[in-house]
Scaffold this motif. Structure first.
Motif, PDB file in Angstrom:
ATOM      1  N   THR A   1       0.832  -1.201   0.000  1.00  0.00           N
ATOM      2  CA  THR A   1       0.000   0.000   0.000  1.00  0.00           C
ATOM      3  C   THR A   1       0.870   1.256   0.000  1.00  0.00           C
ATOM      4  O   THR A   1       0.477   2.291  -0.535  1.00  0.00           O
ATOM      5  CB  THR A   1      -0.931   0.016   1.233  1.00  0.00           C
TER       6      THR A   1
ATOM      7  N   LYS B   1      -4.100  -1.735  -5.667  1.00  0.00           N
ATOM      8  CA  LYS B   1      -3.191  -2.607  -4.913  1.00  0.00           C
ATOM      9  C   LYS B   1      -3.152  -4.001  -5.532  1.00  0.00           C
ATOM     10  O   LYS B   1      -4.192  -4.586  -5.842  1.00  0.00           O
ATOM     11  CB  LYS B   1      -3.656  -2.697  -3.453  1.00  0.00           C
TER      12      LYS B   1
ATOM     13  N   THR C   1      -6.161  -6.357   1.392  1.00  0.00           N
ATOM     14  CA  THR C   1      -6.034  -5.098   0.650  1.00  0.00           C
ATOM     15  C   THR C   1      -5.916  -5.312  -0.855  1.00  0.00           C
ATOM     16  O   THR C   1      -5.935  -4.336  -1.610  1.00  0.00           O
ATOM     17  CB  THR C   1      -4.806  -4.296   1.126  1.00  0.00           C
TER      18      THR C   1
ATOM     19  N   GLY D   1     -11.060   1.009   2.345  1.00  0.00           N
ATOM     20  CA  GLY D   1     -10.290   0.650   3.530  1.00  0.00           C
ATOM     21  C   GLY D   1     -11.108   0.629   4.804  1.00  0.00           C
ATOM     22  O   GLY D   1     -10.750  -0.037   5.778  1.00  0.00           O
TER      23      GLY D   1
END
Length: 388
Positions: A18, A72, A81, A165
């Motif tokens: 990230t 990502k 993620t 997120g």
């Protein structure tokens, strides 16, 4: 989008962190803001030395800002993620908030989906975004690179956001760490190097076997980069005689027995090593998390009152717990008690077949404790090195 960045020795595909996403997005947005041009791909050099060429998505440009996102990619690493869009918005102004990060004329903040620190003990201050030190440097360096290229000397603000997120964070350990509202922007190398459990344990064995094959009968064991940095920078010890064991302390001890090692010295951060005082030999938080229980019990053994013990049990990290113990004036005896218990379990696991010891540290206090034989074992490893 699938990237072919590289593969591990076991054939697993690498990804990028990230932190790399945030730095690349910030670089691309800065370029578009300062040049007035739209780009579809951005180049980023990672701390590991691997150059990435990443696709730029969700581009928005106005007179006041430029914004874009990098998706990502975790490779073959099972990561919540994977596939998330990491956005960067860059403006020709500088943040003035107490929670922003600053470097020269540049400022950096976290937006939606980037977690916020709610408890002391992490590297960021309470209230700041959960953007770790190396990703922050990557972001500032990437933006500064474009500023130099475009001969821009004015102020810029960067905001990193990861809208998905918020939900992804619920599947992580962030809430237990006191990080609320989103995920963390992480990464020490910029690259995700996935390893299966078998590949990890095989690597531990092979690293130790190489040391043994070179004629050494003793070595250091560290869990990862923090332990390695402490070993080389603070203790000024030799990295060549060091094996990284990740969370697999028990496997590393077993490997030492199988390879006929005469001694191993475990050097690690209190966040992991304190678990050894409960006999936990796999320190991953998914396996066991007894940090506060260990510290609370040993504090009680050294005279801590009930209220203080309860406060320790409510702590989210060891830094917070050690602060309470330090305020009680019993840090030294508590650490001595913890190290005695660590020695008990390590000696039991080694079964008397070789020497084993441990050194435990924290970033705030340095060395917190050593098992009774740690100094002697350290000296023997150093002498063995000098004789080669």
């Amino acid at each position: 989008m699938v990237y072919e960045i590289g593969r591990t020795k076991s054939g697993l595909r690498m990804g990028f962190t990230t932190g790399s996403c945030a730095a690349a997005a910030a670089k691309a947005a800065t370029y578009m803001l300062l040049s007035g041009e739209t780009i579809q791909q951005v180049k980023l050099m990672t701390p590991k030395g691997i150059e990435l060429y990443l696709d730029v998505e969700k581009i928005r440009r106005t007179e006041k800002f430029a914004e874009c996102a990098i998706r990502k990619y975790s490779g073959d690493d099972p990561d919540v993620t994977n596939g998330l869009l990491v956005f960067a918005r860059v403006k020709k102004e500088r943040q003035t908030t107490d929670t922003a990060f600053y470097e020269g004329n540049l400022s950096l903040e976290g937006g939606v989906g980037v977690g916020r620190i709610t408890h002391p003990g992490l590297e960021q201050k309470v209230g700041q975004a959960a953007i770790n030190q190396i990703p922050r440097k990557m972001i500032f360096d990437a933006v500064q690179e474009i500023c130099l290229q475009k001969k821009y000397q004015g102020e810029l603000s960067v905001e990193i956001s990861i809208p998905e997120g918020v939900d992804a964070a619920k599947k992580t350990f962030n809430p237990r760490l006191g990080i609320r509202g989103g995920i963390s922007v992480l990464g020490t190398s910029g690259i995700v190097e996935p390893m299966s459990e078998k590949a990890l344990t095989d690597t531990i064995y092979l690293e130790m076997k190489m040391i043994r094959s070179s004629g050494y009968e003793r070595c250091y064991i560290v869990p990862g980069n923090y332990g390695m940095d402490f070993l080389t920078e603070q203790l000024e010890l030799d990295a060549e005689l060091t094996v990284k064991c990740s969370n697999y302390v028990g496997e590393a001890i077993e490997d030492a027995r199988l390879l006929g090692m005469k001694g191993i010295l475990l050097i690690g951060h209190v966040g992991k090593w304190v678990k050894l005082a409960a006999g936990v030999m796999n320190t991953h938080s998914r396996q066991a998390d007894c940090r506060m229980e260990v510290l609370a019990v040993h504090a009680a053994m050294q005279g801590a009152d009930r209220e203080s013990v309860c406060r320790i049990m409510q702590c989210l990290n060891t830094t917070e717990a050690l602060k309470i113990i330090r305020q009680l004036g019993i840090l030294e005896p508590v650490m001595a008690s913890v190290m005695d218990r660590i020695d008990f379990y390590l000696s039991g696991r080694a079964g008397g077949e070789f020497e084993i010891g441990a050194i435990m540290f924290s970033n705030e206090d340095g060395i917190l404790g050593k098992t009774p034989n740690a100094e002697q074992l350290l000296e023997r490893i150093q002498n063995e090195r000098k004789q080669k």
